[in-house]
Design an enzyme around this catalytic site. Structure first.
Site, short mmCIF file in Angstrom:
data_model
loop_
_atom_site.label_atom_id
_atom_site.label_comp_id
_atom_site.label_asym_id
_atom_site.label_seq_id
_atom_site.Cartn_x
_atom_site.Cartn_y
_atom_site.Cartn_z
N CYS A 97 -13.59 -1.74 10.51
CA CYS A 97 -14.23 -2.26 11.71
C CYS A 97 -14.36 -3.78 11.62
CB CYS A 97 -15.61 -1.64 11.86
SG CYS A 97 -16.57 -2.34 13.20
N CYS B 66 -6.68 6.34 16.71
CA CYS B 66 -7.35 5.34 17.55
C CYS B 66 -6.32 4.64 18.41
CB CYS B 66 -8.09 4.33 16.67
SG CYS B 66 -9.03 3.10 17.58
N CYS C 296 -8.72 -8.37 25.44
CA CYS C 296 -9.95 -7.83 26.03
C CYS C 296 -10.66 -8.94 26.79
CB CYS C 296 -10.87 -7.29 24.92
SG CYS C 296 -12.30 -6.38 25.54
N CYS D 16 -17.63 -9.18 18.15
CA CYS D 16 -16.34 -8.48 18.10
C CYS D 16 -15.20 -9.47 18.01
CB CYS D 16 -16.20 -7.61 19.35
SG CYS D 16 -14.62 -6.75 19.47
N GLU E 198 -1.85 -2.53 18.03
CA GLU E 198 -1.92 -1.75 16.81
C GLU E 198 -2.59 -0.42 17.08
OE1 GLU E 198 -3.84 -4.84 14.51
OE2 GLU E 198 -2.15 -4.90 13.15
N CYS F 55 -17.57 -9.67 23.71
CA CYS F 55 -18.75 -9.29 22.92
C CYS F 55 -18.84 -10.21 21.71
CB CYS F 55 -18.64 -7.83 22.48
SG CYS F 55 -18.59 -6.67 23.87
#
Length: 412
Positions: free
Chosen positions: A382, A137, A144, A151, A124, A148
């Site tokens: 976020c 962005c 990933c 996240c 995305e 984290c």
């Protein structure tokens, strides 16, 4: 449904018609350096004495005119266009879905073809319009590997790196959709910045750790900042990293864009938990790399991202340690109210606590804006960038979590 129609409702999910015939296995000319493009042309029989001129023509059509079809290259000979059509592609990725928020935020779900024996992958890309600027962005990986703990992307396995072509394609596709190439129309009703360009800034803050895909990111960003093409100022390009220290040095020396650090803690024992890469590159090494970043000044500050987690990293003592940690580093500190996602054990700090934290940082001489959530109604805020279609169809759709991206880079 047309793109112009999707902006009429506060939050619309619009499946767009795609062209499967464009997503073949031919190599793309997008994302190649001039030298690589020259080699590709020579490999298809273009005479040596013509190569430089042909590369210049292609570069102009790809990155200034923004064409995605060789037949649109009107000053290229027909037999040359036919050869290019047979052996190469400059097609955009498929747009699986486009969503438009009532605040103007746009989110595209893009599908890229398989690489080798792999499967098609999806990422995305998010656009946020502001007064005087528009920020895109961009993702660098599918999934990933950093895990984290706060996240959402940390819950998704790393599938593969994106190529330089795929990184650049996100920018080209967004410029297409926003009418940001010459002779292109802006979608009806679209919220766009009051500037000559619709996309003025880009941030490598989407899915993945950019510095774990250094070479592809480097190539893509150098093309994006090339003065004879897309021509984005390096002061308007921000690369965000969780702290891959060796490549921070390389970023400054070989790419020269603005730097953002996902910090989130001021003590190694806490950062080890929140951002596990800290175990490999602890705070002392990270801050040393930041101090050594080329061109660092009050005009070229490093941005430190700091997500506000209730009773975890939001005390006044944390604020004091943050000021101490960054002493002497030209910096801006972005305070990010945490957006909880399903399954997380963290909560967002109370607003009064965030304001108290920000006041202390400001009084110490650091700009510390508190980011305003954007795109909540399309899950683009976020911690909330996980595709609705993934939950609805329970397939293995890949999505990403992006920090709120507004305010990065300079306005030079």
């Amino acid at each position: 449904m047309s793109v112009s129609e999707v902006v009429l409702d506060p939050a619309v999910k619009a499946p767009l018609v795609v062209r499967p015939e464009l997503a073949g296995t031919k190599p793309s000319l997008i994302g190649l350096t001039r030298e690589q493009m020259a080699d590709a042309l020579k490999g298809r029989g273009v005479p040596e004495k013509q190569v430089r001129m042909r590369v210049s023509q292609l570069w102009h059509w790809l990155y200034i005119r923004g064409v995605s079809d060789f037949d649109a290259m009107t000053n290229v000979a027909k037999d040359m266009r036919q050869m290019l059509q047979e052996h190469f592609t400059i097609a955009r990725p498929e747009v699986v879905e486009e969503q438009v928020s009532n605040d103007g935020t746009r989110k595209w779900l893009l599908r890229f073809p398989p690489r080798g024996a792999g499967r098609p992958v999806e990422v995305e890309t998010v656009y946020i319009p502001e007064e005087g600027r528009g920020t895109l962005c961009i993702s660098s990986q599918v999934g990933c590997s950093l895990t984290c703990s706060f996240c959402h992307t940390g819950t998704q396995r790393l599938v593969r790196n994106l190529t330089a072509e795929e990184i650049l394609a996100q920018l080209l596709l967004a410029r297409d959709r926003l009418g940001d190439f010459p002779d292109r129309d802006v979608p009806q009703g679209a919220m766009i910045p009051s500037s000559d360009r619709k996309i003025t800034n880009i941030v490598m803050m989407g899915m993945g750790e950019p510095l774990y895909n250094f070479e592809a990111v480097k190539t893509a960003l150098l093309i994006a900042s090339d003065g004879d093409g897309l021509s984005l100022s390096k002061r308007r390009i921000t690369l965000s990293t969780s702290g891959v220290v060796p490549e921070i040095y390389r970023t400054g020396e070989e790419i020269g864009v603005m730097l953002a650090i996902s910090l989130h803690a001021v003590r190694d024992e806490l950062r080890d938990m929140l951002v596990p890469i800290n175990k490999k590159y602890p705070l002392k090494e990270l801050i040393e790399a930041c101090r050594a970043y080329p061109g660092l000044s009050n005009a070229r500050r490093i941005t430190f991202e700091y997500v506000m987690l209730k009773d975890v990293n939001d005390s006044l003592e944390d604020a004091k340690e943050l000021v101490k940690l960054l002493k002497g580093v030209p910096a801006k500190i972005n305070l990010i109210p945490f957006n909880p996602w399903p399954g997380t054990n963290y909560q967002c700090s109370d607003w009064a606590t965030i304001e108290k934290f920000a006041d202390f940082i400001n009084q110490a001489g650091y700009a510390s804006p508190i980011r305003t959530p954007r795109g909540r109604d399309i899950l683009a805020a976020c911690g909330q960038l996980k595709s609705e279609s993934e939950r609805m169809r329970k397939t293995e759709r890949l999505a990403f979590e992006a920090m709120m991206i507004a305010g990065h880079g300079e306005d030079d």
